[in-house]
Write an enzyme that holds these catalytic residues in place. Structure first.
Site, PDB file in Angstrom:
ATOM      1  CD  GLU A  68      -3.081   1.023   2.176  1.00 29.48           C
ATOM      2  OE1 GLU A  68      -3.809   2.018   2.355  1.00 29.48           O
ATOM      3  OE2 GLU A  68      -3.287   0.044   2.559  1.00 29.48           O
ATOM      4  CG  ASP A  92       9.423   8.042  -2.632  1.00 30.74           C
ATOM      5  OD1 ASP A  92       8.160   7.464  -3.105  1.00 30.74           O
ATOM      6  OD2 ASP A  92       9.839   8.835  -3.423  1.00 30.74           O
ATOM      7  CG  ASP A 124      -1.550  16.019  -2.114  1.00 26.95           C
ATOM      8  OD1 ASP A 124      -2.417  16.615  -3.042  1.00 26.95           O
ATOM      9  OD2 ASP A 124      -0.798  16.415  -1.174  1.00 26.95           O
ATOM     10  CE  LYS A 154      -2.718  26.333  -6.485  1.00 24.98           C
ATOM     11  NZ  LYS A 154      -1.798  27.379  -6.042  1.00 24.98           N
ATOM     12  CB  THR A 208      -9.485   5.054   5.370  1.00 23.68           C
ATOM     13  OG1 THR A 208      -9.968   5.959   4.435  1.00 23.68           O
ATOM     14  CG2 THR A 208      -8.662   3.571   4.606  1.00 23.68           C
ATOM     15  NE  ARG A 209      -8.056   7.537  11.386  1.00 24.29           N
ATOM     16  CZ  ARG A 209      -7.330   7.626  12.624  1.00 24.29           C
ATOM     17  NH1 ARG A 209      -7.253   8.597  13.194  1.00 24.29           N
ATOM     18  NH2 ARG A 209      -7.165   6.349  13.369  1.00 24.29           N
ATOM     19  CE1 TYR A 210      -8.272  13.022   2.946  1.00 27.46           C
ATOM     20  CE2 TYR A 210      -9.342  11.685   1.311  1.00 27.46           C
ATOM     21  CZ  TYR A 210      -8.579  12.762   1.649  1.00 27.46           C
ATOM     22  OH  TYR A 210      -8.518  13.865   0.984  1.00 27.46           O
ATOM     23  CD  GLU A 211     -14.395   4.738   1.581  1.00 25.52           C
ATOM     24  OE1 GLU A 211     -15.041   3.998   1.264  1.00 25.52           O
ATOM     25  OE2 GLU A 211     -13.149   3.978   1.805  1.00 25.52           O
TER      26      GLU A 211
END
Length: 232
Positions: free
Chosen positions: A57, A109, A131, A135, A205-208
């Site tokens: 992941e 990374d 991310d 832009k 996930t908590r982000y989702e």
């Protein structure tokens, strides 16, 4: 294939809020036990002592998805890569609480780890809510670009799965455009519903959850590594 070193630079912060004493202790004691070796070739035997299937992941956040996948398949080995210290500590908590012996972590990374794996060694690779770099001048920083994808394709076994999740419409459109240019990845969706509903074996996930609370739509892309492709 493009030289991965020439197509990347790690952007973003590596540290957030100050760690609590228990978190700092976890990073000091458990992280060295589960860390990916800092240099040299790596494979399943190096990391886990046997020739088990490997999954990886990229950017695991706080580690909920990584831990959930590892708990579902204890006979597989999981590599999680995340440059954010607080996220790594979150994953360490899941590893401790779930007694997960099949997870290894790299704080840094992900491409530094991926390029050290043998070709055709991964059974799955996950890239969830990367991310978006909205832009246009930052588009080259996106992980879904041909340089990183060339490397990812080389490390996936034929028939292996690449999963991409995003709640960002810019990234969604970008991913569709870039992935459609590649002959080495086959999109598994047959209808729109197939990438608008989270598969049962895709831990939330908590982000989702946060994205949904904010009214964002979430897209779930599943690609299969073609058996005998040209890259694009």
């Amino acid at each position: 294939m493009n030289d991965p070193v020439s197509i990347r630079r790690l952007y973003g912060r590596a540290k957030g809020h100050k760690l609590r004493a228990g978190q700092a202790a976890l990073a000091e004691t458990l992280l060295p036990q589960v860390a990916v070796p800092p240099s040299g070739p790596i494979d399943a035997a190096t990391l886990f002592g046997d020739d088990r299937p490997l999954e990886l992941e990229i950017g695991f956040g706080a580690g909920e998805h990584l831990a959930g996948q590892a708990a579902m398949r204890p006979d597989h080995g999981f590599i999680g890569c995340e440059p954010f210290l607080n996220g790594v500590v979150g994953a360490l908590g899941h590893i401790r609480d779930g007694a997960l012996a099949n997870v290894r972590l790299h704080m840094g990374d992900a491409l530094d780890v991926i390029e050290r794996l043998p070709d055709a060694s991964l059974s799955r690779l996950y890239l969830l809510h990367p991310d978006p770099w909205r832009k246009a001048r930052h588009a080259k920083r996106r992980m879904v670009n041909h340089g990183p994808l060339d490397l990812i394709a080389a490390k996936l076994k034929p028939g292996a799965e690449f999963r991409l999740g995003t709640d960002d419409p810019v990234y969604c459109r970008w991913a569709m455009m870039v992935m459609a240019q590649r002959a080495d990845f086959i999109w598994q969706a047959q209808t729109a519903a197939h990438f608008q509903a989270r598969p049962d074996d895709w831990p939330e996930t908590r982000y989702e959850r946060k994205a949904r609370r904010q009214g964002h739509e979430v897209w779930y892309f599943r690609y299969r590594r073609a058996e005998h492709p040209s890259s694009r």
